[in-house]
Design a protein around this motif. Structure first.
Motif, mmCIF file in Angstrom:
data_model
loop_
_atom_site.group_PDB
_atom_site.id
_atom_site.type_symbol
_atom_site.label_atom_id
_atom_site.label_comp_id
_atom_site.label_asym_id
_atom_site.label_seq_id
_atom_site.Cartn_x
_atom_site.Cartn_y
_atom_site.Cartn_z
ATOM 1 N N ILE A 136 0.862 -1.179 0.000
ATOM 2 C CA ILE A 136 0.000 0.000 0.000
ATOM 3 C C ILE A 136 0.901 1.233 0.000
ATOM 4 O O ILE A 136 2.052 1.152 0.424
ATOM 5 N N PRO A 137 0.384 2.359 -0.448
ATOM 6 C CA PRO A 137 1.196 3.580 -0.385
ATOM 7 C C PRO A 137 1.313 4.065 1.056
ATOM 8 O O PRO A 137 0.485 3.733 1.906
ATOM 9 N N ASP A 138 2.338 4.825 1.315
ATOM 10 C CA ASP A 138 2.480 5.441 2.628
ATOM 11 C C ASP A 138 1.423 6.534 2.768
ATOM 12 O O ASP A 138 0.937 7.071 1.779
ATOM 13 N N LYS A 161 -3.896 14.356 3.637
ATOM 14 C CA LYS A 161 -5.151 13.606 3.826
ATOM 15 C C LYS A 161 -5.517 12.760 2.613
ATOM 16 O O LYS A 161 -6.092 11.689 2.753
ATOM 17 N N LEU A 162 -5.169 13.211 1.415
ATOM 18 C CA LEU A 162 -5.470 12.446 0.204
ATOM 19 C C LEU A 162 -4.759 11.099 0.210
ATOM 20 O O LEU A 162 -5.286 10.116 -0.312
ATOM 21 N N SER A 163 -3.595 11.029 0.832
ATOM 22 C CA SER A 163 -2.863 9.764 0.887
ATOM 23 C C SER A 163 -3.674 8.698 1.617
ATOM 24 O O SER A 163 -3.600 7.518 1.277
ATOM 25 N N PHE A 164 -4.481 9.095 2.607
ATOM 26 C CA PHE A 164 -5.305 8.119 3.322
ATOM 27 C C PHE A 164 -6.431 7.577 2.445
ATOM 28 O O PHE A 164 -6.826 6.427 2.590
ATOM 29 N N ALA A 178 -0.648 4.125 11.515
ATOM 30 C CA ALA A 178 -1.982 4.655 11.213
ATOM 31 C C ALA A 178 -2.633 4.109 9.942
ATOM 32 O O ALA A 178 -3.821 3.773 9.971
ATOM 33 N N PRO A 179 -1.927 3.986 8.805
ATOM 34 C CA PRO A 179 -2.609 3.478 7.608
ATOM 35 C C PRO A 179 -3.209 2.084 7.798
ATOM 36 O O PRO A 179 -4.169 1.718 7.123
ATOM 37 N N MET A 180 -2.685 1.330 8.749
ATOM 38 C CA MET A 180 -3.175 -0.035 8.960
ATOM 39 C C MET A 180 -4.512 -0.070 9.703
ATOM 40 O O MET A 180 -5.159 -1.106 9.778
#
Length: 148
Positions: free
Chosen positions: A50-52, A58-61, A86-88
């Protein structure tokens, strides 16, 4: 064999997740992280990347959430285990919504209080644990020991 999805970002989070591999015996385990070269550490297992994501972008999330949805639909795990970051949280949330059992293990780096992600995970995951007894007691979670 039941499926398990083991998810962690890079660096120390990934190292901690790898140290749990023996606990995944009896499961068909797939992994999620941010770097394709991590596949070398889990030979024979599927690794999704997945991307970081950062709270500063916020767009990355949104990108992570969409990729997490695709991975969860493909893997259909019975359980999701994460050592952060956090992304997990998307995998914990989606796992919960899809009926999987979910476990968040807060990073050993958080020796004085739970991470902000861990505090969110406490509301989402079936179980959230700290690797520090003092933190666990203060935060109202269990401590099962440390990984490192």
């Amino acid at each position: 064999m039941p499926r398990l999805l083991a998810v962690a970002s890079g660096g120390g989070h990934w190292v901690q997740l790898l140290r749990l591999r023996d606990a995944f015996a009896g499961y068909e385990t797939a992994y999620v992280s941010m770097f394709e070269n991590y596949a070398e550490a889990v030979p024979g297992a599927r690794l999704h990347t997945i991307p970081d994501a950062s709270r500063f972008n916020k767009l990355s999330f949104l990108k992570v959430a969409l990729k997490a949805l695709w991975i969860m639909a493909k893997e259909r795990p019975r359980a999701v285990v994460s050592t952060g970051s956090a992304p997990m949280l998307f995998f914990i949330l989606l796992g919960r919504l899809m009926g999987a059992r979910t476990l968040w293990i807060d990073s050993i780096a958080n020796a004085e209080r739970m991470s902000s992600s861990g505090r969110l995970a406490r509301k989402l995951a079936h179980r959230t644990v700290s690797q520090w007894p003092e933190v666990a007691e203060k935060e109202g979670v269990q401590c099962w020991g440390s990984i490192l």
